[in-house]
Enzyme design. Structure first.
Site, PDB file in Angstrom:
ATOM      1  N   PHE A 140       0.866  -1.317   0.130  1.00 57.61           N
ATOM      2  CA  PHE A 140      -0.018   0.186   0.111  1.00 57.61           C
ATOM      3  C   PHE A 140       1.045   1.325  -0.076  1.00 57.61           C
ATOM      4  O   PHE A 140       1.679   1.590   0.929  1.00 57.61           O
ATOM      5  CB  PHE A 140      -0.906  -0.144   1.247  1.00 57.61           C
ATOM      6  N   ASP A 225       9.198   3.086   2.048  1.00 56.16           N
ATOM      7  CA  ASP A 225       8.010   3.931   2.418  1.00 56.16           C
ATOM      8  C   ASP A 225       7.724   3.615   4.055  1.00 56.16           C
ATOM      9  O   ASP A 225       7.220   2.502   4.299  1.00 56.16           O
ATOM     10  CB  ASP A 225       6.765   3.429   1.549  1.00 56.16           C
ATOM     11  N   LYS A 254       2.072  11.121   7.376  1.00 57.97           N
ATOM     12  CA  LYS A 254       1.067  10.791   8.525  1.00 57.97           C
ATOM     13  C   LYS A 254       1.644  11.523   9.629  1.00 57.97           C
ATOM     14  O   LYS A 254       1.363  12.581   9.880  1.00 57.97           O
ATOM     15  CB  LYS A 254       0.838   9.189   8.677  1.00 57.97           C
TER      16      LYS A 254
HETATM   17  C1  LIG Z   1      -1.062   5.954   4.449  1.00 56.83           C
HETATM   18  C2  LIG Z   1      -0.131   5.511   3.526  1.00 56.83           C
HETATM   19  C3  LIG Z   1       0.307   6.074   2.165  1.00 56.83           C
HETATM   20  C4  LIG Z   1      -0.629   7.138   1.726  1.00 56.83           C
HETATM   21  O1  LIG Z   1      -0.547   8.285   2.205  1.00 56.83           O
HETATM   22  P1  LIG Z   1      -1.882   9.340   2.060  1.00 56.83           P
HETATM   23  O2  LIG Z   1      -1.439  10.688   3.022  1.00 56.83           O
HETATM   24  O3  LIG Z   1      -3.041   8.866   2.290  1.00 56.83           O
HETATM   25  O4  LIG Z   1      -1.665   9.809   0.887  1.00 56.83           O
HETATM   26  C5  LIG Z   1       1.476   5.595   1.634  1.00 56.83           C
HETATM   27  N1  LIG Z   1       2.022   4.532   2.137  1.00 56.83           N
HETATM   28  C6  LIG Z   1       2.010   4.051   3.224  1.00 56.83           C
HETATM   29  C7  LIG Z   1       2.788   2.997   3.878  1.00 56.83           C
HETATM   30  C8  LIG Z   1       0.747   4.359   3.912  1.00 56.83           C
HETATM   31  O5  LIG Z   1       0.311   3.631   5.116  1.00 56.83           O
END
Ligand SMILES: *Cc1c(COP(=O)(O)O)cnc(C)c1O
Length: 402
Positions: A140, A225, A254
């Site tokens: 994700f 990420d 986040k």
């Molecule tokens: C939440 C998340 C995203 C996307 O972040 P947004 O602020 O919703 O665009 C990307 N990578 C990971 C691992 C996430 O948990």
């Protein structure tokens, strides 16, 4: 308006791209939330880790209100005095050289993808338009068309195509598969060190070290990420620190926004980031003075309140409490720090458990269809964790009795 009226109105005027629990929140303080009827809830999800400092942390609120009255948005057409100290701190904690600030996580992932490709063409000598990035199944990384194009979740993709080519999928943390997938055109790997949205999946200890080695041998960038796993969530500043590896690029978001703003960044080695030259990439709001002030305060709070240690120690409290529960509905418990997923027997949808928890005054949301996630604000107290898990045990008991 009462709860139902709010929900009906949202159904009418809001796109139906979420399926929220039927609770309408109006106030938050620390780990607690209140709905419009005055009912109090324990937040065990922290807005998918965006609220690691708890709701309305006094220092975040003070930094934000101070900055609101001084300067907010000027665009990057000019310098502002808040951006440099923020990026300096961010580079320092990531052990990297340069950062490019954006807003949402997905934008920072896009920033990393563009940097990796450009690095591939200009530094590695990959023929134009041939660059490949290796990603994991069940990943994700956000919701843009490029990112969902390399998702393995059918519902994220159906009728959103055609998608961006140039991504190759391998099973998560499978380093034998990585070796096979790398070609002369591979510019980067892009992985979550711990997969969050797929249901909190950890690879074998050592896979990141192996990944680093394979990337080095093949002149491939290692990009992680850490949007959800970073900034203390797993008991370290970054999840990659559980192994002694240094990625070439890290994506953060986040919690970086202190639970009040969307603040994200791609942080990388100079040799990667210097592919960016004026005008070729940007964001109107990225790096604005307000976001930078809040982002710096968030990083300072992590240190001042010893939140990495808290996450590690209270993570053990959480894990121990969960493992004590005797329920035939629990199939697996896994996680690190204050980030734990509980796999529920398929006959009871995880969403139903979350609904039952809500009735008992605890808010969280399933990850995937079968996993209950526990990711409380890192400021949570031990007693509140234990109370929350008691409610979870009671919810499971209620559901397994009929
Ligand atoms: C939440 C998340 C995203 C996307 O972040 P947004 O602020 O919703 O665009 C990307 N990578 C990971 C691992 C996430 O948990």
């Amino acid at each position: 308006m009462d709860t139902n009226a709010f929900i009906e109105l949202e159904k009418k005027v809001g796109a139906h791209n979420y399926a929220p629990l039927p609770v309408v929140l109006e106030r938050g303080k620390g780990v607690w939330l209140w709905d419009i009827e005055g009912k109090k809830y324990l937040d065990l999800m922290s807005a998918y880790s965006a609220v690691s400092f708890g709701h309305c942390h006094p220092r975040i609120v003070a930094a934000m209100t101070g900055q609101i009255n001084a300067l907010c948005v000027t665009s990057r057409a000019f310098h502002n005095n808040r951006l440099m100290p923020f990026l300096e701190k961010l580079c320092h904690v990531a052990h990297l050289d340069m950062a490019l600030p954006m807003n949402s996580g997905a934008e920072a992932v896009e920033t990393a993808i563009k940097a990796a490709r450009k690095w591939g063409y200009e530094k590695k000598g990959i023929p134009d338009n041939k660059a490949e990035i290796i990603v994991a199944e069940q990943n994700f990384h956000g919701r843009t068309t490029t990112i969902t194009g390399f998702s393995s979740e059918p519902s994220y993709k159906k009728h959103f195509g055609p998608f961006t080519p140039g991504f190759v999928k391998i099973p998560f943390a499978d380093m034998t598969a990585l070796k096979k997938a790398i070609t002369a055109n591979t510019c980067a790997v892009l992985f979550e060190p711990i997969q969050g949205e797929s249901g909190i999946h950890l690879g074998q200890q050592g896979w990141l070290t192996e990944c680093r080695k394979i990337c080095d041998e093949n002149n491939v960038l290692m990009i992680l990420d850490e949007i959800q796993s970073g900034l203390g969530r797993t008991g370290k500043m970054f999840a990659f620190e559980h192994e002694a590896v240094q990625p070439d690029g890290v994506i953060v978001g986040k919690a970086l926004g202190g639970g009040v703003l969307a603040v994200s960044a791609f942080v990388a080695k100079r040799s990667v980031m210097d592919v960016y030259t004026p005008g070729i990439h940007g964001s109107t709001f990225g790096g604005n003075a307000l976001a930078a002030r809040v982002g710096l305060e968030a990083l300072n709070i992590l240190e001042d309140e010893h939140l990495l240690e808290r996450s590690r120690d209270l993570g053990e409290v959480l894990m121990t409490a969960l493992k004590k529960i005797k329920s035939p509905l629990i199939h697996d418990i896994r996680g690190k720090g204050l980030w734990v997923g509980v796999e529920i027997a398929a006959k009871v949808p995880a969403s139903k458990v979350c609904y039952e928890l809500m009735k008992k005054g605890v808010l969280t949301k399933e990850a995937h269809d079968t996993v209950i996630r526990f990711a409380p604000p890192l400021i949570i107290e031990k007693a509140d964790i234990l109370w929350g898990i008691e409610q979870f045990e009671a919810a499971l008991a209620a559901l397994s009795s009929h």
